[in-house]
Design an enzyme around this catalytic site. Structure first.
Site, PDB file in Angstrom:
ATOM      1  N   LYS A  65       0.802  -1.232   0.000  1.00  0.00           N
ATOM      2  CA  LYS A  65       0.000   0.000   0.000  1.00  0.00           C
ATOM      3  C   LYS A  65       0.834   1.282   0.000  1.00  0.00           C
ATOM      4  O   LYS A  65       0.427   2.280  -0.574  1.00  0.00           O
ATOM      5  CB  LYS A  65      -0.921   0.026   1.222  1.00  0.00           C
ATOM      6  CG  LYS A  65      -2.126  -0.864   1.086  1.00  0.00           C
ATOM      7  CD  LYS A  65      -3.078  -0.645   2.232  1.00  0.00           C
ATOM      8  CE  LYS A  65      -4.267  -1.567   2.084  1.00  0.00           C
ATOM      9  NZ  LYS A  65      -5.320  -1.301   3.053  1.00  0.00           N
ATOM     10  N   ASP A 101      -9.892   3.356   1.838  1.00  0.00           N
ATOM     11  CA  ASP A 101      -9.981   2.784   3.192  1.00  0.00           C
ATOM     12  C   ASP A 101     -10.625   3.757   4.187  1.00  0.00           C
ATOM     13  O   ASP A 101     -11.412   3.359   5.035  1.00  0.00           O
ATOM     14  CB  ASP A 101      -8.580   2.409   3.705  1.00  0.00           C
ATOM     15  CG  ASP A 101      -8.077   1.116   3.092  1.00  0.00           C
ATOM     16  OD1 ASP A 101      -8.911   0.265   2.726  1.00  0.00           O
ATOM     17  OD2 ASP A 101      -6.847   0.957   2.984  1.00  0.00           O
ATOM     18  N   GLY A 127       0.023   2.002  13.112  1.00  0.00           N
ATOM     19  CA  GLY A 127       0.651   1.416  11.917  1.00  0.00           C
ATOM     20  C   GLY A 127      -0.001   1.952  10.657  1.00  0.00           C
ATOM     21  O   GLY A 127      -0.697   2.978  10.675  1.00  0.00           O
ATOM     22  N   GLU A 152       6.403   6.279  20.858  1.00  0.00           N
ATOM     23  CA  GLU A 152       7.012   7.195  19.892  1.00  0.00           C
ATOM     24  C   GLU A 152       6.213   7.291  18.599  1.00  0.00           C
ATOM     25  O   GLU A 152       6.020   8.362  18.034  1.00  0.00           O
ATOM     26  CB  GLU A 152       8.448   6.750  19.573  1.00  0.00           C
ATOM     27  CG  GLU A 152       9.474   7.294  20.532  1.00  0.00           C
ATOM     28  CD  GLU A 152       9.213   8.758  20.865  1.00  0.00           C
ATOM     29  OE1 GLU A 152       9.213   9.585  19.926  1.00  0.00           O
ATOM     30  OE2 GLU A 152       8.964   9.078  22.053  1.00  0.00           O
ATOM     31  N   TYR A 223     -11.017  -8.466  10.950  1.00  0.00           N
ATOM     32  CA  TYR A 223     -12.249  -9.252  10.704  1.00  0.00           C
ATOM     33  C   TYR A 223     -12.033 -10.756  10.816  1.00  0.00           C
ATOM     34  O   TYR A 223     -12.934 -11.540  10.540  1.00  0.00           O
ATOM     35  CB  TYR A 223     -12.883  -8.865   9.368  1.00  0.00           C
ATOM     36  CG  TYR A 223     -11.966  -8.941   8.190  1.00  0.00           C
ATOM     37  CD1 TYR A 223     -11.749 -10.139   7.513  1.00  0.00           C
ATOM     38  CD2 TYR A 223     -11.297  -7.803   7.752  1.00  0.00           C
ATOM     39  CE1 TYR A 223     -10.887 -10.194   6.432  1.00  0.00           C
ATOM     40  CE2 TYR A 223     -10.438  -7.850   6.661  1.00  0.00           C
ATOM     41  CZ  TYR A 223     -10.237  -9.052   6.009  1.00  0.00           C
ATOM     42  OH  TYR A 223      -9.390  -9.107   4.944  1.00  0.00           O
ATOM     43  N   GLY A 244     -15.092  -5.750  11.769  1.00  0.00           N
ATOM     44  CA  GLY A 244     -14.114  -5.295  10.777  1.00  0.00           C
ATOM     45  C   GLY A 244     -14.492  -5.493   9.324  1.00  0.00           C
ATOM     46  O   GLY A 244     -13.958  -4.816   8.446  1.00  0.00           O
TER      47      GLY A 244
HETATM   48  P1  ATR Z   1      -0.865  -2.465   9.695  1.00  0.00           P
HETATM   49  O1  ATR Z   1      -0.607  -2.066   8.290  1.00  0.00           O
HETATM   50  O2  ATR Z   1      -1.778  -3.663   9.850  1.00  0.00           O
HETATM   51  O3  ATR Z   1      -1.302  -1.319  10.549  1.00  0.00           O
HETATM   52  P2  ATR Z   1       1.778  -2.226  10.819  1.00  0.00           P
HETATM   53  O4  ATR Z   1       1.997  -0.968  10.074  1.00  0.00           O
HETATM   54  O5  ATR Z   1       2.868  -3.237  10.913  1.00  0.00           O
HETATM   55  O6  ATR Z   1       0.535  -3.026  10.248  1.00  0.00           O
HETATM   56  O7  ATR Z   1       1.315  -1.820  12.293  1.00  0.00           O
HETATM   57  C1  ATR Z   1       0.980  -2.772  13.263  1.00  0.00           C
HETATM   58  C2  ATR Z   1       0.360  -2.060  14.458  1.00  0.00           C
HETATM   59  O8  ATR Z   1      -0.072  -3.071  15.395  1.00  0.00           O
HETATM   60  C3  ATR Z   1       1.322  -1.160  15.206  1.00  0.00           C
HETATM   61  O9  ATR Z   1       0.591  -0.094  15.779  1.00  0.00           O
HETATM   62  C4  ATR Z   1       1.857  -2.110  16.287  1.00  0.00           C
HETATM   63  O10 ATR Z   1       2.384  -1.483  17.433  1.00  0.00           O
HETATM   64  P3  ATR Z   1       3.961  -1.042  17.475  1.00  0.00           P
HETATM   65  O11 ATR Z   1       4.023   0.226  16.685  1.00  0.00           O
HETATM   66  O12 ATR Z   1       4.254  -0.870  18.902  1.00  0.00           O
HETATM   67  O13 ATR Z   1       4.722  -2.169  16.834  1.00  0.00           O
HETATM   68  C5  ATR Z   1       0.573  -2.841  16.654  1.00  0.00           C
HETATM   69  N1  ATR Z   1       0.800  -4.112  17.342  1.00  0.00           N
HETATM   70  C6  ATR Z   1       1.275  -5.258  16.816  1.00  0.00           C
HETATM   71  N2  ATR Z   1       1.335  -6.227  17.765  1.00  0.00           N
HETATM   72  C7  ATR Z   1       0.899  -5.672  18.920  1.00  0.00           C
HETATM   73  C8  ATR Z   1       0.715  -6.148  20.246  1.00  0.00           C
HETATM   74  N3  ATR Z   1       1.024  -7.389  20.597  1.00  0.00           N
HETATM   75  N4  ATR Z   1       0.231  -5.300  21.169  1.00  0.00           N
HETATM   76  C9  ATR Z   1      -0.094  -4.035  20.818  1.00  0.00           C
HETATM   77  N5  ATR Z   1       0.060  -3.513  19.592  1.00  0.00           N
HETATM   78  C10 ATR Z   1       0.543  -4.328  18.647  1.00  0.00           C
END
Ligand code: ATR
Length: 278
Positions: A65, A101, A127, A152, A223, A244
């Site tokens: 994306k 989206d 993310g 952060e 979802y 979702g």
């Molecule tokens: P996507 O495109 O699905 O948003 P991504 O850009 O990799 O995927 O982002 C994943 C998100 O899920 C992030 O906000 C991540 O938190 P971090 O920035 O701290 O990595 C969050 N995430 C993934 N696993 C997690 C967990 N076990 N607990 C809380 N947040 C989680």
């Protein structure tokens, strides 16, 4: 015959081919929706090929994306500001990128929560997926705050989107999230996808009843499963939930309009998704 498809990796389990092929059939459009499972390193080459092939449009999913922006000729303003494209139109070899989206997430929320303007919305996750959700909320002038496991990233996103919309956006880690409250809660992180076997205790520690209880509406953009652990907690508290697949459906309905210039057969697409998810 017009060709469309999903560009992703992995892509084999996508729900989009069934949904779009049923939709094309329902309105008698001579079109086919295929799967283009392309790894990261093959993206630029694939996009070059698309220009000279009879592929009219693409849905774009993980992990392309964001990176696909570099391979497009024109990117519309919403997609550029979100920093991600989920819809491509091939106009005679000129590739145009859009993002539907945010339209999908707004519609999914609005049909349950009503107008988003002035609503206090807490977004979990910072993310890629969260960017479109945040953008949609801010475009509708909701009061947004954002929390993420790594603080952060939440602060950075709050700063970027706060400047973009001239809005003040609270941000913090998940402990700060637990101290926050609002009317609408939107879970955008991949936590359930990455941890499908989380214990009830861990779920309760992360999303305590005292926190979830402050919201009227809780949405999860994941979802699989349809009722995520967070939605189960919310349901148990008698909250209104948004599952979702709604965002998935509504972003696809917008895609259909962009590609064909016609209204999508919404009921057909909805029941196609329901069949696949139950
Ligand atoms: P996507 O495109 O699905 O948003 P991504 O850009 O990799 O995927 O982002 C994943 C998100 O899920 C992030 O906000 C991540 O938190 P971090 O920035 O701290 O990595 C969050 N995430 C993934 N696993 C997690 C967990 N076990 N607990 C809380 N947040 C989680």
């Amino acid at each position: 015959m017009n060709q469309y498809g999903i560009l992703a990796f992995p892509a084999k389990h996508s729900l989009s081919p069934a949904m779009f092929n049923e939709a094309f059939k329902a309105i008698g459009l001579d079109a086919e929706y295929e799967v283009f499972e392309i790894p990261r390193e093959g993206l630029a080459g694939f996009m070059e090929r698309v220009k000279s092939e009879p592929i009219e449009g693409l849905s774009v999913s993980l992990p392309h994306k964001e990176s696909v922006l570099d391979d497009l000729d024109e990117v519309d303003e919403d997609a550029r500001r979100i920093g991600a494209v989920n819809t491509i139109v091939n106009k005679g070899g000129i590739l145009h990128g859009y993002n539907t989206d945010f339209i999908g997430s707004n519609r999914a929320l609005e049909e349950i929560a009503g107008k988003l303007r002035g609503k206090r919305v807490v977004v979990v996750g910072a993310g890629g997926a969260s960017r479109a959700v945040l953008y949609g909320l801010l475009k509708e002038e909701a009061f947004v705050s954002i929390y993420n496991r790594s603080e952060e990233k939440a602060h950075k996103l709050a700063l970027e989107f706060g400047e973009m919309f001239g809005a003040k956006i609270e941000s913090g880690d998940l402990a700060a999230m637990q101290r926050s409250s609002g009317e609408v809660l939107v879970q955008t992180s991949s936590i359930w996808t990455l941890n499908p076997d989380m214990s009830l205790k861990d779920i309760g520690d992360l999303f305590p009843i005292s926190f979830v209880g402050s919201f009227d509406v809780v949405m999860d953009i994941v979802y699989k499963p349809l009722i995520t652990p967070l939605l189960a907690v919310a349901q148990g508290l008698g909250k209104t939930i948004v599952t979702g697949e709604k965002m998935l459906l509504y972003q696809a309905i917008e895609q259909f309009k962009i590609w064909t210039g016609k209204d999508a057969p919404e009921t057909v697409m909805k029941s196609s998704l329901e069949k696949l998810l139950t």
